[in-house]
Structure formats: structure tokens, C-alpha cells
Design an enzyme around this catalytic site. Structure first.
Site, PDB file in Angstrom:
ATOM      1  N   ASP A  17      24.578  46.411 -24.171  1.00 22.86           N
ATOM      2  CA  ASP A  17      24.376  44.972 -24.027  1.00 22.86           C
ATOM      3  C   ASP A  17      25.552  44.392 -23.229  1.00 22.86           C
ATOM      4  O   ASP A  17      26.596  45.030 -23.119  1.00 22.86           O
ATOM      5  CB  ASP A  17      24.309  44.388 -25.443  1.00 22.86           C
ATOM      6  CG  ASP A  17      24.486  42.894 -25.447  1.00 22.86           C
ATOM      7  OD1 ASP A  17      23.675  42.220 -24.806  1.00 22.86           O
ATOM      8  OD2 ASP A  17      25.426  42.409 -26.098  1.00 22.86           O
ATOM      9  N   ASP A  41      25.819  43.682 -29.944  1.00 23.83           N
ATOM     10  CA  ASP A  41      26.518  42.841 -30.899  1.00 23.83           C
ATOM     11  C   ASP A  41      25.671  41.684 -31.402  1.00 23.83           C
ATOM     12  O   ASP A  41      25.940  41.123 -32.449  1.00 23.83           O
ATOM     13  CB  ASP A  41      27.772  42.248 -30.250  1.00 23.83           C
ATOM     14  CG  ASP A  41      27.407  41.216 -29.194  1.00 23.83           C
ATOM     15  OD1 ASP A  41      26.525  41.512 -28.367  1.00 23.83           O
ATOM     16  OD2 ASP A  41      27.971  40.108 -29.220  1.00 23.83           O
ATOM     17  N   ASP A  94      20.087  41.821 -29.964  1.00 21.21           N
ATOM     18  CA  ASP A  94      20.185  43.275 -29.848  1.00 21.21           C
ATOM     19  C   ASP A  94      19.676  43.990 -31.098  1.00 21.21           C
ATOM     20  O   ASP A  94      19.396  45.186 -31.054  1.00 21.21           O
ATOM     21  CB  ASP A  94      21.648  43.707 -29.643  1.00 21.21           C
ATOM     22  CG  ASP A  94      22.263  43.069 -28.418  1.00 21.21           C
ATOM     23  OD1 ASP A  94      21.549  42.989 -27.400  1.00 21.21           O
ATOM     24  OD2 ASP A  94      23.428  42.650 -28.489  1.00 21.21           O
TER      25      ASP A  94
HETATM   26  P1  ADP Z   1      23.101  39.560 -23.619  1.00 24.42           P
HETATM   27  O1  ADP Z   1      21.799  40.273 -23.651  1.00 24.42           O
HETATM   28  O2  ADP Z   1      23.862  39.818 -22.368  1.00 24.42           O
HETATM   29  O3  ADP Z   1      23.934  39.750 -24.838  1.00 24.42           O
HETATM   30  P2  ADP Z   1      21.799  37.203 -24.565  1.00 24.42           P
HETATM   31  O4  ADP Z   1      20.499  37.914 -24.614  1.00 24.42           O
HETATM   32  O5  ADP Z   1      22.467  36.879 -25.816  1.00 24.42           O
HETATM   33  O6  ADP Z   1      22.785  37.995 -23.577  1.00 24.42           O
HETATM   34  O7  ADP Z   1      21.566  35.906 -23.745  1.00 24.42           O
HETATM   35  C1  ADP Z   1      20.825  35.973 -22.557  1.00 24.42           C
HETATM   36  C2  ADP Z   1      20.802  34.659 -21.890  1.00 24.42           C
HETATM   37  O8  ADP Z   1      20.084  33.752 -22.710  1.00 24.42           O
HETATM   38  C3  ADP Z   1      22.156  34.058 -21.698  1.00 24.42           C
HETATM   39  O9  ADP Z   1      22.708  34.465 -20.479  1.00 24.42           O
HETATM   40  C4  ADP Z   1      21.853  32.572 -21.732  1.00 24.42           C
HETATM   41  O10 ADP Z   1      21.393  32.160 -20.472  1.00 24.42           O
HETATM   42  C5  ADP Z   1      20.697  32.477 -22.688  1.00 24.42           C
HETATM   43  N1  ADP Z   1      21.079  32.109 -24.062  1.00 24.42           N
HETATM   44  C6  ADP Z   1      20.895  32.837 -25.180  1.00 24.42           C
HETATM   45  N2  ADP Z   1      21.323  32.185 -26.260  1.00 24.42           N
HETATM   46  C7  ADP Z   1      21.810  31.014 -25.832  1.00 24.42           C
HETATM   47  C8  ADP Z   1      22.404  29.869 -26.470  1.00 24.42           C
HETATM   48  N3  ADP Z   1      22.610  29.799 -27.798  1.00 24.42           N
HETATM   49  N4  ADP Z   1      22.796  28.847 -25.689  1.00 24.42           N
HETATM   50  C9  ADP Z   1      22.610  28.906 -24.363  1.00 24.42           C
HETATM   51  N5  ADP Z   1      22.065  29.929 -23.720  1.00 24.42           N
HETATM   52  C10 ADP Z   1      21.661  30.970 -24.417  1.00 24.42           C
HETATM   53 MG    MG Z   2      25.250  40.329 -26.777  1.00 22.36          MG
END
Ligand code: ADP
Ligand code: MG
Length: 711
Positions: free
Chosen positions: A402, A596, A600
Site C-alpha cells: 500500500d 496499514d 487495506d
Molecule cells: P492508499 O491506498 O495509498 O493507502 P487510500 O486508499 O487510503 O490510499 O486513499 C486513496 C485516495 O482516496 C486518497 O489519495 C484520497 O484521494 C482519497 N481519500 C481516502 N480517504 C480520504 C479521506 N478521509 N479524506 C480525503 N480523501 C480521502
Molecule cells: Mg494506507
């Protein structure tokens, strides 16, 4: 009576070997109302699934009838000074190992010399037969008792065939042979008991670090109570040099805390008011007042111990294979012995066959090695929740990672605010931060921090919804506010695509207000510095396929992936991540997922091995199979290394035992191996496995640490 299923844990004492655990398991399973039972050799307990028709007393009686004990309560570990005992326990086990070796060698020399010089024959002639028979009975009493007990219950154990062999030798007048066979049976028992004890010791040395009492402030008075009696929000006093008894938040004082008990890292961290501290870590240089959040079994350390103990439950395929193998193995040996006798091999050759192949080594090979390394890994800050994950890790060939919070620090900062449709910056931030008020996501934290820095008061959001991997939406002051990727805030995303934003790369948080584009916040997160080195280490171990999976935009993902030299898939929903894991598994890969976040968690659970980062969300840590206890990527290659080394030892153990037994059987069946030598030979694999597994208990991954000695 209704039949509501539930489960209980029953402590069991007196189990020394895998065979014992199986006997107890069968005894408990036979109790009416019990649907299944699992017996943990190392944790010395049984986990029993039962319904209301089963009585706990019946289970106790069944255990006792099988020849084992039910201790009154969980044996409480005594509060000894662990560092000292750890070292001495280590010494003792080494001494026993050496003592073992010497006795074994001495007897071997005497037997061989006696046989060669004809002394044994002389002894048989000189000493009356019944004296010899008495000696055999006396020395062999414990094993004979065990054999008779299991035979009455219709089970054949390894010792059964050997006992038959010893009996046959005795009847043929060869009481010296019988005596030596019996001697080596006892040796084998000791070898197994010793190995079991040693694995238990590695768990116990963890348990010993658990604090037993806490000093609680109660109406301005300090009172010492058992940790289990500490309630949440109780204030606990910690003096300099003491172990912190509970998980909690520092409310007063200052100390440097050695967290090695939890993280395996001995670099101290500063504890000041507001900081979280963990049970079993040591406060130095000052005293603290801590408001308790969790104590005893509920504390982080309590859960670590629990999981290490339970690691025995998730047996791997290799171990199941070994278990099954030993079930079929004994009848095969009995058949070969029968054939030897029928086809004129003679009684002594038959006895030799029965004696040579029946060691406990098969049962010992896997659990000894795996439990040893799970215990050792825990001390390095790697919590492995079951033996089968060690096995899966050793053959993993695809690693999925991730991005946010895993490859990056997960402390993003908002670098740029772009407003649309006449919203002011402060109003946009107020709406965004209020909508994000209850989100656990690192990006939400960044927005809230920005609002706090600018002194903006937040409103109370209503109808808050988090969309994992996409963003959040809520009503703020009656307005519908949507914050996140284009999936949740499509209007602002579309509007922004026509704009020239100053920061081209970086994560974007689009904000829609009542279906109108509100603006864009651009966030940047710092990379974790240890990642490139850790990824290189994985590649050096032959893991070429490393892939970034993220919910973030394509260009952000592409930039990071190319810097790390890995492939990527972007704009993924949680379901997409789990689908990708399944896809690789479907193509025969063994998949490791490292993450994390909430988004995920499904993929972590689906992967053959899910690894949760140490500052990950609770649901990620729960879903994962391995938890890092310290925020350090170098633990990842360590984990792979430990797993590979462990499985190497297991394979060596099993291969060696199998080859040894085949050769031994052949020699014995064709009369090349006198029963006396056969008896001596059968205990060799036990000793070999013991030594081999003891090596793993001490494994330290080559990195020396000043604290928390590895037993
Ligand atoms: P990763 O898979 O890299 O850990 P996430 O899946 O948690 O990232 O988030 C993916 C995208 O979704 C972020 O880049 C953001 O654009 C959006 N996102 C997710 N949760 C939030 C939140 N609480 N506030 C704002 N944007 C969010
Ligand atoms: Mg993450």
C-alpha cells in the site's frame, strides 16, 4: 437444555510431546457435547468447543483419566528479574544439552565396546535372567505404563512397537538388548521433553516481562493492586526504573522509556504528558503518572503473549503432513517387521526393525522449529500469529504494498489550497475539516491540522460517512460536503482538470459543496527512508515481483513507483485490492500484502500473509497475520529471512529423519543391524533435531542488540 455453542480454555499439565497432546485431544473430543478440541502443547492448555450439554467436570475427568493433570488456576508467572533468568535459563539449557550428549556418547561407547569384546554376552550368562527382566521393568516402567494406557484406548504410539521389540528380546533371553532398548526409549522421552520445555521457555520469558502489579492513585493515596484490577482511567504511578504496568497516556512527569519489550528496539523514547506508553516497557530517568487505557490481557503486551501462545493453533501444511505421515508410518513399520520375521530374518532382526524406526523425531520436527522462531521473532518486534504464516512467507513470491502510511510516513501536509466558485480559503478549509472531523485517515488529519494552524473553529458534522479508499461525506451546517478523490467529489475534480495547479504531483483532495465545486487541497507526504534498502533486500532474496497498490491518482503512484523501481496499480477501491490479491493467488503465487489502512484490511486478510504496519489502524492489525511492533521497514526483510531459515531447519529435520529411518530399516530388516545398535541409532534423530531447533531459538537475524536477550 439449549445447545448454544461456546468455547472454554482448560489448562492441562504433564504434556511432554506431540503424542501427549494428541492423546489429550482425543480424550476431550470423546466427552459428550464437545464438538471439537484443540490442544496446545506449548501453551499447556486445551481450547474446547462445546455446547451446554457438556460439563466442564467431565472434561477435567477425561483429561485426568488420560493421565494428565488440570492445574487449579493458570500458573501465574513469578515476577523474577527477567534479564538474569533469561541468561541463566540459556546456560542451563546448554548445559543439559551437553550433559545429554555426554551420557549418550558414554553409553554408546560402553555398548559398542561391550558388544565387540563379547562382554555383553558374558553379562547375559553371569547375571540371572530374572534380575535382568526386573531391571528392564524398572527402567522401562514409565514408558510401559504409557504404552499400556494408549493400547487400552486402542491407539498405537511410537513406543508401542519399541516395547514389543524389547519384550521379544527379553523372551529370547536377550535381557541386555531389552535393557538398552528401554534405556534409549527413555532418552528419547527426555529429548522430547527437553525440546518442549525449551520452546515453552521462549514463551515464558516473554510472559515474565509482563508486569504483575500497579501502583494506583486512589483518593490521594497510592495503593498496590494486581494489574488485572486496574480500571480504565485509573491513574498509575511509575517510579524511575520500573516497568510501566499498563497501556495508557502520560498525564504528568517525564521519563525516557525503553520500549524493547514491545518493539524489540532498545533506543529509548521520550515520554511526556500526552504521549502513549505501553505495559511492560521500562521508564528510566524520571517518574510518570499514567492514565490507564488497558491493563493485563487487554494491553498490547498481553495481546502479544496471547498471540504467541496461540501461534501453535494455525498449523501449516508441512506440519499436518508430518502428523499424517506418522499416523501411517507406524503400521508400515509393523508390516516390515512382520515381513522380516515371516521371511526368515530371525527374531533379532525383527526386533531391530521395530526398534530402529520408531523415534518421536517426526512429531518433533516442525512444531519445535516453528514455535521457537515465532517466540524469537516476537522479541525482535515481529508478531507472527501462526505457524502457517512462517511457512507461507518462506515461499512467497509476490509482495503487494500500500502507499499512504505504508511506503510513505502517513503524515501528509496540505501544501496548497485552490478555491473555486468564490469560496474563501478559510471557509473551504472549515467545511473540509469539519466533514473530516471523525475520519481516521492520515489525509483527514492533515486537513484538521491545517484548520488548527489557521485557528479555524470546526462545526459538528451530521450524517458522517467514510468511503474507504475514496474519501468522506457529511452535512456541515446543513450543506452537503464531500471530500476526497474524484470518486466522492467528482464536480470539483472535473473543474480542477481544466486548471493549472501549481503542484502537479501530490495527492489531491477535491471538495464538493452542495453539488458545486468548492476547491482542491494538495497534500504531500514524506517517503519512508528505509524503504529502498528494504526493497533491495527483498529483491536479493529473489522476490522480483513487488507492486504498489494505491487508492491515490495514477500520476502520484507512477512517480513513487518509478523512484522505487516497482510496478503499480492506482485508483483502487478496497474491493480492487482484494481482487488483485485473488488474481495473483489464482495464478499460483503466494502473496504477501503490506498495508496499514481501513481500505487495506480486506486485502490483508485475503493475502497468504498480511503484514500490518506498526502505526496502522486497528482493523488492519486485526486482519493481518503479522504485525510489526515497531515503525521500521527493515523488519520486513528480517521477517522473510526468519521464515526462510525456519523452514530450512524444518526441511532439514524432516529430510534427515526420513533418510535416516529408511537406511536404518533396510539395514535392520536384512540383519545388518543388531538390536542394540538399532536402539542407539533411533535416538540420534531426536538429538539432532533438538540441537537444530535450539539454534533457531537463539536466532537474532545477525543484528546485535543490547537489550532483551534472545533465549
Ligand atoms: P492508499 O491506498 O495509498 O493507502 P487510500 O486508499 O487510503 O490510499 O486513499 C486513496 C485516495 O482516496 C486518497 O489519495 C484520497 O484521494 C482519497 N481519500 C481516502 N480517504 C480520504 C479521506 N478521509 N479524506 C480525503 N480523501 C480521502
Ligand atoms: Mg494506507
Amino acid at each position: 437444555m439449549s445447545a448454544t455453542p461456546h468455547h472454554v480454555e482448560v489448562p492441562v499439565s504433564g504434556m511432554d510431546c506431540a503424542g501427549c497432546a494428541r492423546t489429550v485431544q482425543q480424550a476431550i473430543s470423546a466427552v459428550p457435547g464437545v464438538s471439537s478440541a484443540e490442544v496446545l502443547l506449548t501453551a499447556e492448555k486445551a481450547i474446547v468447543d462445546l455446547d451446554d450439554t457438556a460439563h466442564i467436570e467431565q472434561i477435567h475427568r477425561a483429561i485426568e483419566a488420560a493421565g494428565y493433570g488440570v492445574p487449579e488456576t493458570d500458573p501465574r508467572p513469578t515476577d523474577r528479574e527477567d534479564d538474569v533468568t533469561d541468561d541463566s535459563a540459556d546456560d542451563v539449557s546448554r548445559q543439559i544439552l551437553r550433559l545429554f550428549g555426554s551420557i549418550f556418547a558414554a553409553v554408546l561407547v560402553v555398548v559398542v565396546a561391550g558388544e565387540v569384546l563379547g562382554l555383553l554376552d558374558w553379562l547375559v550368562d553371569a547375571v540371572p535372567w530374572y534380575v535382568g527382566a526386573l531391571a528392564v521393568a524398572g527402567l522401562g516402567y514409565p514408558v510401559f505404563k504409557q504404552v499400556v494406557r494408549s493400547t487400552l484406548r486402542g491407539h498405537i504410539i511410537a513406543h508401542t512397537l519399541m516395547a514389543v521389540g524389547a519384550g521379544a528380546a527379553l523372551i529370547a533371553g536377550q535381557w541386555v538388548t531389552a535393557l538398552i532398548v528401554v534405556f534409549f526409549m527413555r532418552m528419547g522421552d527426555y529429548a522430547e521433553r527437553f525440546t518442549t520445555e525449551q520452546t515453552r521457555e521462549s514463551v515464558r520469558s516473554l510472559t515474565r516481562m509482563a508486569p504483575q502489579t500497579a501502583r494506583v492513585v486512589w483518593e490521594d493515596e497510592e495503593r498496590t493492586v494486581a494489574v488485572d484490577e486496574v480500571e480504565p482511567d485509573d491513574i498509575v504511578v511509575v517510579r524511575p526504573g520500573e516497568r510501566i504496568p499498563v497501556d495508557g497516556i502520560v498525564v504528568a512527569g517525564h521519563a525516557t522509556v525503553d520500549q524493547s519489550a514491545i518493539t524489540g528496539e532498545s533506543m529509548p523514547v521520550e515520554a511526556v504528558p500526552g504521549r502513549k506508553v505501553f505495559a511492560a516497557t521500562i521508564a528510566g530517568g524520571g517518574s510518570l503518572r499514567v492514565r490507564s487505557t488497558a491493563a493485563g490481557r487487554d494491553s498490547t503486551f498481553g495481546r502479544v503473549i496471547e498471540m504467541v501462545q496461540q501461534a501453535e493453533r494455525h498449523r501449516g501444511a508441512v506440519q499436518r503432513y508430518a502428523d499424517r505421515f506418522s499416523t501411517y508410518y507406524l503400521p508400515v513399520v509393523a508390516a516390515i517387521a512382520g515381513a522380516t520375521y515371516l521371511f526368515g530374518g530371525g527374531l533379532m532382526a525383527t526386533v531391530a526393525v521395530l526398534v530402529v524406526a520408531c523415534s518421536c523425531a517426526f512429531a518433533l520436527a516442525t512444531p519445535a522449529a516453528i514455535l521457537a522462531s515465532v517466540g524469537a521473532a516476537a522479541k525482535q518486534g515481529l508478531l507472527i500469529k501462526g505457524g502457517k504464516y512462517v511457512e507461507a512467507l518462506s515461499r512467497a513470491d509476490v509482495v503487494l504494498v500500500d502507499k499512504t502510511g505504508t511506503l510513505t510516513l502517513g503524515r501528509p501536509e496540505i501544501r496548497e489550497v485552490t478555491t473555486l466558485n468564490g469560496f474563501s480559503e478559510d471557509e473551504l478549509i472549515r467545511l473540509g475539516a469539519s466533514a473530516e472531523r471523525y475520519s481516521e485517515h492520515p489525509l483527514a488529519d492533515a486537513v484538521r491540522r491545517l484548520a488548527a494552524d489557521r485557528g479555524i473553529e470546526l462545526a459538528e458534522p451530521e450524517d458522517f460517512h467514510a468511503v474507504p479508499g475514496a474519501g468522506v461525506h457529511a452535512r456541515v451546517n446543513g450543506m452537503d460536503v464531500r471530500v476526497g478523490s474524484e470518486r466522492v467529489a467528482g464536480v470539483a475534480a472535473a473543474a480542477a482538470s481544466t486548471l493549472e495547479l501549481a503542484t502537479r504531483t501530490g495527492t489531491r483532495l477535491y471538495i464538493d459543496v452542495d453539488g458545486q465545486a468548492g476547491g482542491v487541497l494538495s497534500a504531500a507526504d514524506a517517503d519512508r527512508e528505509e524503504v529502498p534498502v528494504a526493497l533491495d533486500a527483498l529483491r536479493q532474496m529473489g522476490i522480483e515481483h513487488i507492486e504498489l497498490l494505491t487508492g491515490d491518482r495514477q500520476d502520484v503512484a507512477a512517480e513513487l513507483a518509478s523512484r522505487l523501481g516497482i510496478t503499480f496499480k492506482a485508483e483502487l477501491l478496497p474491493e480492487d485490492k482484494i481482487e488483485i490479491v485473488r488474481h495473483y493467488q489464482g495464478h499460483g503465487h503466494t502473496v504477501v500484502m503490506i498495508g496499514d489502512g481501513v481500505n487495506d484490511a480486506p486485502a490483508l486478510a485475503q493475502a497468504d500473509v498480511g503484514i500490518a504496519m506498526s502505526r496502522g489502524t486497528d482493523v488492519a492489525t486485526e486482519s493481518a497475520h503479522v504485525a510489526l511492533m515497531r515503525d521500521d521497514w527493515s523488519l520486513v526483510p528480517s521477517l522473510f529471512r526468519i521464515a526462510r531459515r525456519t523452514m530450512g531447519v524444518v526441511r532439514l529435520n524432516i529430510g534427515f529423519t526420513a533418510a535416516y529411518n529408511v537406511v536404518g530399516l533396510a539395514l535392520a530388516a536384512f540383519g545388518f543391524l543388531p538390536p542394540i545398535y538399532a536402539a542407539a541409532a533411533q535416538s540420534l534423530p531426536d538429538i539432532g533435531i533438538m540441537a537444530n531447533s535450539a539454534r533457531l531459538i537463539r536466532q537474532d537475524d545477525g543484528r546485535s542488540r543490547s537489550h532483551a536477550p534472545v533465549t
